[in-house]
Scaffold this motif. Structure first.
Motif, PDB file in Angstrom:
ATOM      1  N   ALA A  72     -25.547  36.680  19.186  1.00  0.00           N
ATOM      2  CA  ALA A  72     -25.372  37.082  17.795  1.00  0.00           C
ATOM      3  C   ALA A  72     -25.031  35.904  16.880  1.00  0.00           C
ATOM      4  N   LYS A  73     -24.584  34.795  17.456  1.00  0.00           N
ATOM      5  CA  LYS A  73     -24.235  33.624  16.656  1.00  0.00           C
ATOM      6  C   LYS A  73     -25.446  33.113  15.888  1.00  0.00           C
ATOM      7  N   ALA A  74     -25.254  32.785  14.627  1.00  0.00           N
ATOM      8  CA  ALA A  74     -26.364  32.329  13.794  1.00  0.00           C
ATOM      9  C   ALA A  74     -26.632  30.842  14.018  1.00  0.00           C
ATOM     10  N   PHE A  75     -27.926  30.504  14.150  1.00  0.00           N
ATOM     11  CA  PHE A  75     -28.325  29.102  14.273  1.00  0.00           C
ATOM     12  C   PHE A  75     -29.318  28.815  13.157  1.00  0.00           C
ATOM     13  N   THR A  76     -28.934  27.971  12.220  1.00  0.00           N
ATOM     14  CA  THR A  76     -29.831  27.645  11.116  1.00  0.00           C
ATOM     15  C   THR A  76     -30.806  26.548  11.551  1.00  0.00           C
ATOM     16  N   ASP A  77     -31.976  26.556  10.924  1.00  0.00           N
ATOM     17  CA  ASP A  77     -32.964  25.515  11.207  1.00  0.00           C
ATOM     18  C   ASP A  77     -32.429  24.137  10.862  1.00  0.00           C
ATOM     19  N   GLU A  78     -31.678  24.055   9.771  1.00  0.00           N
ATOM     20  CA  GLU A  78     -31.111  22.768   9.364  1.00  0.00           C
ATOM     21  C   GLU A  78     -30.112  22.261  10.400  1.00  0.00           C
ATOM     22  N   GLY A  79     -29.276  23.146  10.909  1.00  0.00           N
ATOM     23  CA  GLY A  79     -28.306  22.759  11.937  1.00  0.00           C
ATOM     24  C   GLY A  79     -28.982  22.300  13.211  1.00  0.00           C
ATOM     25  N   LEU A  80     -30.042  23.026  13.609  1.00  0.00           N
ATOM     26  CA  LEU A  80     -30.784  22.630  14.805  1.00  0.00           C
ATOM     27  C   LEU A  80     -31.453  21.273  14.614  1.00  0.00           C
ATOM     28  N   ALA A  81     -32.038  21.047  13.449  1.00  0.00           N
ATOM     29  CA  ALA A  81     -32.706  19.777  13.176  1.00  0.00           C
ATOM     30  C   ALA A  81     -31.726  18.610  13.281  1.00  0.00           C
ATOM     31  N   ASN A  82     -30.520  18.795  12.749  1.00  0.00           N
ATOM     32  CA  ASN A  82     -29.506  17.743  12.850  1.00  0.00           C
ATOM     33  C   ASN A  82     -29.093  17.496  14.297  1.00  0.00           C
ATOM     34  N   ALA A  83     -28.928  18.582  15.064  1.00  0.00           N
ATOM     35  CA  ALA A  83     -28.536  18.444  16.469  1.00  0.00           C
ATOM     36  C   ALA A  83     -29.614  17.732  17.272  1.00  0.00           C
ATOM     37  N   GLU A 102     -38.647  25.191  12.500  1.00  0.00           N
ATOM     38  CA  GLU A 102     -39.032  26.379  11.732  1.00  0.00           C
ATOM     39  C   GLU A 102     -38.823  27.617  12.589  1.00  0.00           C
ATOM     40  N   ASN A 103     -37.935  28.490  12.158  1.00  0.00           N
ATOM     41  CA  ASN A 103     -37.607  29.719  12.895  1.00  0.00           C
ATOM     42  C   ASN A 103     -37.204  29.438  14.341  1.00  0.00           C
ATOM     43  N   GLY A 104     -36.456  28.362  14.533  1.00  0.00           N
ATOM     44  CA  GLY A 104     -35.955  28.027  15.863  1.00  0.00           C
ATOM     45  C   GLY A 104     -36.925  27.271  16.745  1.00  0.00           C
ATOM     46  N   VAL A 105     -38.152  27.043  16.269  1.00  0.00           N
ATOM     47  CA  VAL A 105     -39.154  26.290  17.042  1.00  0.00           C
ATOM     48  C   VAL A 105     -39.143  24.840  16.575  1.00  0.00           C
ATOM     49  N   LEU A 118     -30.324  22.646  24.171  1.00  0.00           N
ATOM     50  CA  LEU A 118     -29.631  22.977  22.926  1.00  0.00           C
ATOM     51  C   LEU A 118     -29.664  24.481  22.669  1.00  0.00           C
ATOM     52  N   GLN A 119     -28.520  25.037  22.371  1.00  0.00           N
ATOM     53  CA  GLN A 119     -28.451  26.463  22.053  1.00  0.00           C
ATOM     54  C   GLN A 119     -29.132  26.726  20.724  1.00  0.00           C
ATOM     55  N   GLY A 120     -29.898  27.808  20.653  1.00  0.00           N
ATOM     56  CA  GLY A 120     -30.560  28.200  19.418  1.00  0.00           C
ATOM     57  C   GLY A 120     -32.037  27.877  19.365  1.00  0.00           C
ATOM     58  N   ILE A 121     -32.529  27.072  20.299  1.00  0.00           N
ATOM     59  CA  ILE A 121     -33.948  26.709  20.310  1.00  0.00           C
ATOM     60  C   ILE A 121     -34.778  27.836  20.918  1.00  0.00           C
ATOM     61  N   ARG A 122     -35.829  28.233  20.219  1.00  0.00           N
ATOM     62  CA  ARG A 122     -36.730  29.277  20.710  1.00  0.00           C
ATOM     63  C   ARG A 122     -37.992  28.707  21.353  1.00  0.00           C
ATOM     64  N   GLY A 123     -38.319  27.483  21.024  1.00  0.00           N
ATOM     65  CA  GLY A 123     -39.513  26.861  21.580  1.00  0.00           C
ATOM     66  C   GLY A 123     -39.600  25.408  21.151  1.00  0.00           C
ATOM     67  N   VAL A 124     -40.430  24.642  21.869  1.00  0.00           N
ATOM     68  CA  VAL A 124     -40.617  23.222  21.559  1.00  0.00           C
ATOM     69  C   VAL A 124     -42.108  22.910  21.525  1.00  0.00           C
ATOM     70  N   VAL A 125     -42.551  22.292  20.441  1.00  0.00           N
ATOM     71  CA  VAL A 125     -43.929  21.790  20.331  1.00  0.00           C
ATOM     72  C   VAL A 125     -43.848  20.277  20.371  1.00  0.00           C
TER      73      VAL A 125
END
Length: 215
Positions: free
Chosen positions: A72-83, A104-107, A130-137
């Motif tokens: 349920a924890k929210a993961f923003t795209d901006e936060g993921l990009a920084n991580a 974009e949307n966790g990808v 990394l927590q919050g990642i839905r996929g990697v291209v």
């Protein structure tokens, strides 16, 4: 191998793997082709499930239909990009300031140019947990560095050094920066070893792995 027996072996291997919660993973097998359905908690578990399947003797192919269901924890795209950017910066195997990150949307999409395929792979491996990642291209490109004949020689030499591989049963064809692999092996993990050897050669941008698993 009988599909029912193979299904049990794959199921047991998934349950044995400590990094996977296999409770929500379903397994089907048809003609030695394994399909995983259901969901996992993160992208790392998705990758671990694939590796577990490939370890099982008798697997001829693999289809993965696993959904990532985040907490349920929210993961923003901006936060993921920084991580992601921070992890790439800290990884000593990856050249600095050459890889661009888009989320974009966790990808996560990685782009840029590197000198070696292992650097391309290291960038993706660094961020898988990394927590919050839905996929990697992985759109990182490898710059050509060597002649095709030299690449072929290096790959064949690497295969001959592998105790598990019958190198004389593998045909390596190189055209520019593209490698094609043909032949037969006894287990899926041997196929992975050969493909890694091909990717380890300098300047290789793509590997067309046509090696068959036969018993």
């Amino acid at each position: 191998m009988d599909d029912k027996v193979l299904k049990k072996l794959v199921t047991d291997e998934l349950e044995w793997e400590p990094s996977i919660d296999a409770a929500d993973i379903g397994v089907t097998v048809e003609n030695g082709i394994v399909r995983l359905v259901g969901h996992v908690a993160n992208y790392a578990q998705k990758g671990a499930a694939e590796k577990a399947v490939k370890r099982v003797k008798g697997v001829r192919g693999y289809v993965e239909d696993l959904e990532i269901r985040l907490s349920a924890k929210a993961f923003t795209d901006e936060g993921l990009a920084n991580a992601v950017a921070n992890l790439l910066e800290w990884d000593v195997t990856i050249p600095k300031n050459v890889i661009k990150v888009k989320v974009e949307n966790g990808v996560v999409t990685l782009s840029g140019d590197v000198n070696w395929a292992y650097q391309r792979q290291a960038a993706e491996q660094s961020i898988r947990r990394l927590q919050g990642i839905r996929g990697v291209v992985n759109a990182i490109m490898v710059k050509p560095q060597a002649q095709a004949s030299d690449v072929k020689r290096r790959i064949e030499a690497a295969l001959e050094r592998q105790a598990e591989i019958e190198a004389d049963k593998i045909l390596v064809t190189v055209e520019g920066d593209k490698v094609k692999l043909d032949g037969k092996v006894r287990a899926w993990f041997e196929r992975d070893i050969i493909e890694r050897a091909a990717w380890a050669a300098p300047g290789v941008k793509s590997v067309d792995d046509r090696i068959m698993v036969s018993f």
